[in-house]
Design an enzyme around this catalytic site. Structure first.
Site, PDB file in Angstrom:
ATOM      1  N   GLU A  49       0.820  -1.206   0.000  1.00 14.10           N
ATOM      2  CA  GLU A  49       0.000   0.000   0.000  1.00 14.10           C
ATOM      3  C   GLU A  49       0.861   1.266   0.000  1.00 14.10           C
ATOM      4  O   GLU A  49       1.800   1.393   0.789  1.00 14.10           O
ATOM      5  CB  GLU A  49      -0.912  -0.010   1.230  1.00 14.10           C
ATOM      6  N   LYS A 118      -9.061   3.431  -2.947  1.00 22.29           N
ATOM      7  CA  LYS A 118      -9.503   2.840  -1.680  1.00 22.29           C
ATOM      8  C   LYS A 118     -10.852   3.430  -1.255  1.00 22.29           C
ATOM      9  O   LYS A 118     -11.035   4.652  -1.253  1.00 22.29           O
ATOM     10  CB  LYS A 118      -8.442   3.097  -0.608  1.00 22.29           C
ATOM     11  N   CYS A 154      -6.076  -2.957   1.972  1.00 18.54           N
ATOM     12  CA  CYS A 154      -5.880  -2.936   3.428  1.00 18.54           C
ATOM     13  C   CYS A 154      -7.190  -2.920   4.222  1.00 18.54           C
ATOM     14  O   CYS A 154      -7.819  -3.947   4.418  1.00 18.54           O
ATOM     15  CB  CYS A 154      -4.993  -1.763   3.823  1.00 18.54           C
ATOM     16  N   SER A 181      -0.099  -2.267   7.300  1.00 16.84           N
ATOM     17  CA  SER A 181      -0.653  -2.643   8.606  1.00 16.84           C
ATOM     18  C   SER A 181       0.444  -2.597   9.665  1.00 16.84           C
ATOM     19  O   SER A 181       1.350  -3.438   9.652  1.00 16.84           O
ATOM     20  CB  SER A 181      -1.256  -4.053   8.534  1.00 16.84           C
ATOM     21  N   LYS A 187      -0.547  -8.792  16.665  1.00 13.39           N
ATOM     22  CA  LYS A 187      -1.249  -8.275  15.495  1.00 13.39           C
ATOM     23  C   LYS A 187      -1.402  -9.334  14.395  1.00 13.39           C
ATOM     24  O   LYS A 187      -2.421  -9.344  13.681  1.00 13.39           O
ATOM     25  CB  LYS A 187      -0.495  -7.060  14.947  1.00 13.39           C
ATOM     26  N   GLY A 299      23.102   3.160  34.709  1.00  7.88           N
ATOM     27  CA  GLY A 299      23.181   1.957  35.531  1.00  7.88           C
ATOM     28  C   GLY A 299      21.809   1.387  35.840  1.00  7.88           C
ATOM     29  O   GLY A 299      21.702   0.383  36.541  1.00  7.88           O
ATOM     30  N   GLY A 300      20.756   2.021  35.317  1.00 11.26           N
ATOM     31  CA  GLY A 300      19.404   1.533  35.496  1.00 11.26           C
ATOM     32  C   GLY A 300      18.938   0.700  34.317  1.00 11.26           C
ATOM     33  O   GLY A 300      19.568   0.662  33.258  1.00 11.26           O
ATOM     34  N   SER A 303      17.891   2.689  30.631  1.00 14.90           N
ATOM     35  CA  SER A 303      18.992   3.127  29.763  1.00 14.90           C
ATOM     36  C   SER A 303      19.800   1.938  29.263  1.00 14.90           C
ATOM     37  O   SER A 303      20.317   1.957  28.140  1.00 14.90           O
ATOM     38  CB  SER A 303      19.888   4.135  30.487  1.00 14.90           C
ATOM     39  N   THR A 403      15.146   7.701  27.118  1.00 18.05           N
ATOM     40  CA  THR A 403      15.134   6.354  27.698  1.00 18.05           C
ATOM     41  C   THR A 403      13.999   6.096  28.687  1.00 18.05           C
ATOM     42  O   THR A 403      14.060   5.138  29.449  1.00 18.05           O
ATOM     43  CB  THR A 403      16.474   6.078  28.405  1.00 18.05           C
TER      44      THR A 403
END
Length: 557
Positions: A49, A118, A154, A181, A187, A299-300, A303, A403
């Site tokens: 499409e 369409k 579609c 799509s 999905k 350090g988390g 991220s 992040t």
């Protein structure tokens, strides 16, 4: 196939990654696919499409010069078919006598032999086609070298507007469906159900060709397939990667049948989400011309996952990570960030923020005299980090990666002009517990097209330790928020399912907590409007799918 050989048909399906607005580049891609189809002896090449323009083109189709460029490309592709090779089915936006149309052109023998506009224009969630396109009219099938082909576009197979039924009644023998799509988790199963409903109602085989690639927030995951009239799956192309196959069709006593073709592995759950994040991120960076990216590596977990996605998508040499410590940064965070960068193989720098933060505080000391320290001072740390990352971006041309996860974005647990700075957020539509889940998955697997290393790339301590923004001593996220499994469930009820607060409390949640989270969700709308775009993963992402007013006093009590 010749005009006298009406019992076989070879259809090449090209699941490609066009770039929106790159009309000449998309035309070149279509031409290469046609060459491949010719080498394989195909009769028809099927593209997706709005392939020539890219999808969704949004207000770009309001520009007459753009529509003229798209038509010129289709005419050039049609001229190519004068060589007697494969015909082409291709989507493009066109200017008609009564308006603009989302159209498909059937090309053969050096000309455009048919154009279908369409009819069913989607206008919900991420779609806004009625704003820029005019509805076409239902038409019958087209004769392609002696085979009557129905071409629903579609959305026309998703709803009961009668397009497929009309095509069948008018004598269509095969349904070829070009699609744009986009992905959300699960999905493909939904597409199967939609396609099978049309197969059952029409009694016709159906080929579903879907676009691939990232376009801003949307990820088109490909995964093209075909069902025969007996509801058997004839072939399944891969998800999240380009694919090309030639399908063989044979006319039998009860109609056309697609012979068995490739059956690709289809990822599920965390594997699929990770692939989507990686593809969406890669295409955003590459299609917008960024040579490299930079992100704060704290350090988390958030991220660290973003760094892994970035390295997998772009390669270690294009990713730079920066630790931006302050007095509250723990030794664990120093070690975890360094270990993560080392495991990923990307550049890692340390830029302390003490001096600029103290400078801001000194400049504001007279104005803030007599007030208590609190969120303002904490946010100064985040905004200092954001400013430094943006300075690095300006100096070296690297896009800043944002992040924050969906849980934080939902309740405003993020700082404007601080950790919300950046050009794109690969985990924006992942709730916190989903971030943990894909971290565990990535440590155990490496995607086939990933450019990053295999093995543990996110240190176990990052996954196991209590999450913290480290903006004050011994701070933990759960000082301000419910435990993330509780928060995520409440948010999914409020956002994805639009449930009332009474229904959510009935699930076993504390009423005061539910009301507080609902209030924070509404309150943070102004922040979300200013946030970076990010990959759509859920059925209802912030922005395209969920458009709430900023000024809003409604609370469900």
């Amino acid at each position: 196939m010749t005009q006298t050989d009406l019992n076989t048909l070879r259809i090449a399906v090209a699941q490609l990654n066009p770039t929106l607005g790159d009309v000449s580049g998309n035309l070149a891609m279509a031409r290469e696919a046609r060459k491949d189809a010719a080498r394989e002896g195909a009769d028809l090449l099927m593209l997706t499409e709005l392939f020539i323009s890219g999808y969704p083109p949004e207000d770009l189709v309001l520009k007459p010069s753009f529509l003229k460029a798209c038509l010129k490309a289709v005419e050039a592709l049609a001229a190519d078919t004068a060589d007697g090779g494969p015909g082409v089915l291709v989507g493009f936006p066109r200017q008609g006598e009564t308006g603009r149309h989302n159209a498909v052109a059937l090309l053969d023998a050096g000309k455009i032999i048919a154009i279908r506009d369409k009819v069913d224009l989607p206008n919900y969630g991420e779609f806004d086609e009625k704003r820029v396109f005019t509805e076409g009219s239902i038409s019958g099938p087209y004769n392609f070298r002696g085979v009557r082909i129905g071409i629903p576009i579609c959305e026309e197979i998703w709803n009961d507007m009668g397009v497929c039924e009309t095509l069948a009644e008018a004598g269509a023998e095969i349904l070829l469906v070009p699609n744009g799509s986009p992905y959300y988790r699960g999905k493909l199963d939904v597409r199967y159900q939609v396609a099978l409903r049309q197969v059952i109602e029409t009694g016709l085989p159906l080929l579903f060709a879907n676009q691939l690639g990232g376009q801003d927030e949307l990820v088109f995951d490909g995964a093209s397939f075909a069902f025969n009239a007996d509801k058997s799956l004839a072939f399944q192309l891969s998800q999240f990667e380009t694919a090309f196959t030639v399908t063989d069709w044979r006319r039998e006593e009860d109609g056309w049948r697609c012979l068995p073709g490739p059956m690709a592995h289809i990822p599920e759950k965390e594997e699929a989400d990770y692939h989507a994040c990686m593809l969406g991120f890669r295409d955003y960076v590459n299609k917008n011309g960024f040579k490299s990216v930079v992100l704060g590596l704290s350090g988390g977990i958030d991220s660290a996952v973003c760094a892994a996605i970035a390295v997998d998508a772009l390669g270690e040499e294009r990713v730079r990570t920066i630790m931006l410590p302050y007095r509250y940064t723990s030794e664990d965070s120093f070690k975890d960030a360094a270990d993560c960068a080392k495991a990923l193989g990307c550049r890692y720098d340390i830029v302390p923020i003490s001096e600029p933060v103290e400078g801001f505080l000194a400049s504001l000391s007279d104005m803030f005299e007599g007030t208590d320290q609190g969120i303002t001072e904490e946010n100064l740390q985040s905004r200092t980090r954001g400013t430094i990352l943006m300075a690095i971006s300006n100096k070296f041309g690297s896009m800043v990666v944002t992040t924050g996860n969906k849980s934080e974005m939902s309740v405003g647990y993020a700082t404007l002009y601080g950790d919300m700075n950046g050009g794109f957020n690969p985990i924006k539509d992942l709730y916190k517990m989903q971030v943990y889940a894909i971290a565990e998955w990535r440590n155990a697997h490496v995607p086939p097209d990933a450019l990053g290393p295999s093995g543990e790339v996110i240190p176990k301590n990052i996954i196991s330790k209590a999450p913290s923004a480290e903006l004050r001593p011994d701070q933990k996220d759960q000082d301000s928020l419910p435990p993330y499994p509780v928060l995520d469930d409440i948010l999914e009820c409020l956002v994805e399912q639009e449930m009332g607060t009474e229904e959510i409390v009935a699930r076993g949640h504390d009423a005061a907590t539910v009301h507080r989270i609902e209030h924070l969700l509404y309150l943070a709308e102004y922040k979300r409007r200013q946030s970076a775009p990010g990959v759509k993963i859920t059925k209802k992402n912030f922005g395209r799918d969920r458009r709430y007013p900023i000024t809003n006093r409604f609370r469900d009590r």
